[in-house]
Design a protein around this motif. Structure first.
Motif, PDB file in Angstrom:
ATOM      1  N   ALA A 244       0.827  -1.207   0.000  1.00  0.00           N
ATOM      2  CA  ALA A 244       0.000   0.000   0.000  1.00  0.00           C
ATOM      3  C   ALA A 244       0.858   1.252   0.000  1.00  0.00           C
ATOM      4  O   ALA A 244       0.557   2.231  -0.708  1.00  0.00           O
ATOM      5  N   LEU A 245       1.928   1.259   0.762  1.00  0.00           N
ATOM      6  CA  LEU A 245       2.783   2.443   0.827  1.00  0.00           C
ATOM      7  C   LEU A 245       3.593   2.622  -0.454  1.00  0.00           C
ATOM      8  O   LEU A 245       3.763   3.745  -0.936  1.00  0.00           O
ATOM      9  N   VAL A 246       4.091   1.528  -1.004  1.00  0.00           N
ATOM     10  CA  VAL A 246       4.828   1.633  -2.270  1.00  0.00           C
ATOM     11  C   VAL A 246       3.919   2.176  -3.364  1.00  0.00           C
ATOM     12  O   VAL A 246       4.326   3.015  -4.178  1.00  0.00           O
ATOM     13  N   ALA A 247       2.654   1.719  -3.371  1.00  0.00           N
ATOM     14  CA  ALA A 247       1.701   2.200  -4.377  1.00  0.00           C
ATOM     15  C   ALA A 247       1.383   3.671  -4.204  1.00  0.00           C
ATOM     16  O   ALA A 247       0.956   4.341  -5.153  1.00  0.00           O
ATOM     17  N   ASN A 248       1.584   4.200  -2.994  1.00  0.00           N
ATOM     18  CA  ASN A 248       1.245   5.595  -2.717  1.00  0.00           C
ATOM     19  C   ASN A 248       2.463   6.429  -2.343  1.00  0.00           C
ATOM     20  O   ASN A 248       2.324   7.489  -1.735  1.00  0.00           O
TER      21      ASN A 248
END
Length: 329
Positions: free
Chosen positions: A267-271
């Motif tokens: 989720a953090l990599v995507a955002n």
């Protein structure tokens, strides 16, 4: 350089005042970033002689099909040139210490500042090795809580709702992170939020009128001081991250769920900010940074209720969830 500002942990020195920023009292001997507004790295009448290499084309386009943003490397990457669809251009050096901005005659400095204080500084921070999330953040009990999500997920809206509850706003759109002795912190950004008109209605009701940031931008400017809200100007430890998911029509929404370390990392990599512009080594460093951060910072998925009239319940759920995280820490 007559105007000095502190933004994202950087001391910015500009030749022109940057709209909506609060000047620092003293300039300091060593500015982190020198900004030349209404200027380019080339002298007047000089044509660039270095070869340019197109390295990025935005998938977003205007009504004519023109890419919203294109980025070129110049002189083997010593400079980057950012060209927006409306004619606004930025240049920055590879070290992220100097930046130039130009805009066409039909636009104003406010238009350039809208880019500068979001995606442009976001990219510059990444060049300087700072990990950034596409997020907004507020202060709760001496810590920062961040809201990450894709465009339109409600990051700024959620921050505005919590600001109405007395939480100070730390950052909007870009959350810049720093690691100190195994702990993770959020740098303060600027004293305003940018909201879409329907978000203004959700937060304030249909009668609230806010100015646009610039004549050519549809987003509205929520000045914190001008609306009796608070800005947190101190760097704060990161206490929790909420990943904003799709809104839910169920009567018992909002829903909160704990993410596994793998789900949280994805989720953090995507955002993360400007990820598609990072070199291989920078991506690897980002993965390691986010992995360490998730070892000490709790992360939850938040699915708000579809009905905007129930925004108080959303704020209460966030604050209760964070209190529970703190009590277990």
């Amino acid at each position: 350089m007559n105007f000095t500002y502190s933004v994202f942990g950087l001391l910015l020195c500009s030749n022109l005042p940057i709209p909506e920023l609060i000047p620092e009292g003293t300039s300091g001997p060593n500015p982190a970033v020198i900004i030349h507004m209404a200027a380019s790295p080339y002298t007047e009448g000089e044509a660039p002689t270095e070869q340019e290499t197109l390295t990025y084309t935005s998938s977003y386009t205007d009504e004519t099909g023109q890419p919203a943003l294109r980025i070129w490397k110049i002189a083997d990457g010593d400079l980057l040139r950012l060209a927006y669809y409306d004619g606004t251009q930025f240049w920055m050096n590879r070290k992220g210490t100097e930046l130039w901005a130009q805009w066409p005659n039909n636009l104003k400095i406010e238009d350039a500042a809208a880019y500068l204080l979001g995606p442009v500084l976001g990219l510059l921070l990444r060049l300087r090795g700072v990990t950034c999330l596409h997020a907004s953040a507020v202060a709760v009990a001496g810590h920062a809580i961040a809201f990450v999500g894709s465009e339109g997920a409600g990051k700024s809206t959620t921050a505005a709702l919590l600001a109405q509850k007395g939480c100070a706003v730390i950052s909007d759109d870009v959350v810049a992170l720093v690691e100190r002795e195994g702990s993770f912190y959020v740098y303060p950004a600027y004293p305003y939020l940018c909201l879409w008109p329907d978000s203004v209605t959700m937060v304030y009701g249909p009668d609230k009128k806010l100015p646009s940031f610039s004549p050519s931008w549809n987003k509205r400017l929520l000045s914190l001081a001008g609306n009796d809200l608070h800005f947190e100007a101190q760097t704060l430890p990161l206490g929790a991250i909420f990943v904003l998911g799709e809104r839910d029509s169920a009567a018992d929404a909002p829903f909160l769920e704990q993410l596994t370390p793998r789900e949280g990392l994805l989720a953090l990599v995507a955002n993360s900010y400007a990820t598609n512009l990072l070199e291989k080594e920078m991506r690897a460093s980002e993965f390691e940074f986010l992995g360490r951060m998730l070892g000490s910072v709790p992360i939850r998925r938040l699915r708000p209720r579809e009905d905007p009239a129930r925004s108080d319940e959303l704020c209460d759920a966030i604050l209760r969830s964070y209190d529970a995280m703190r009590s277990r820490a």
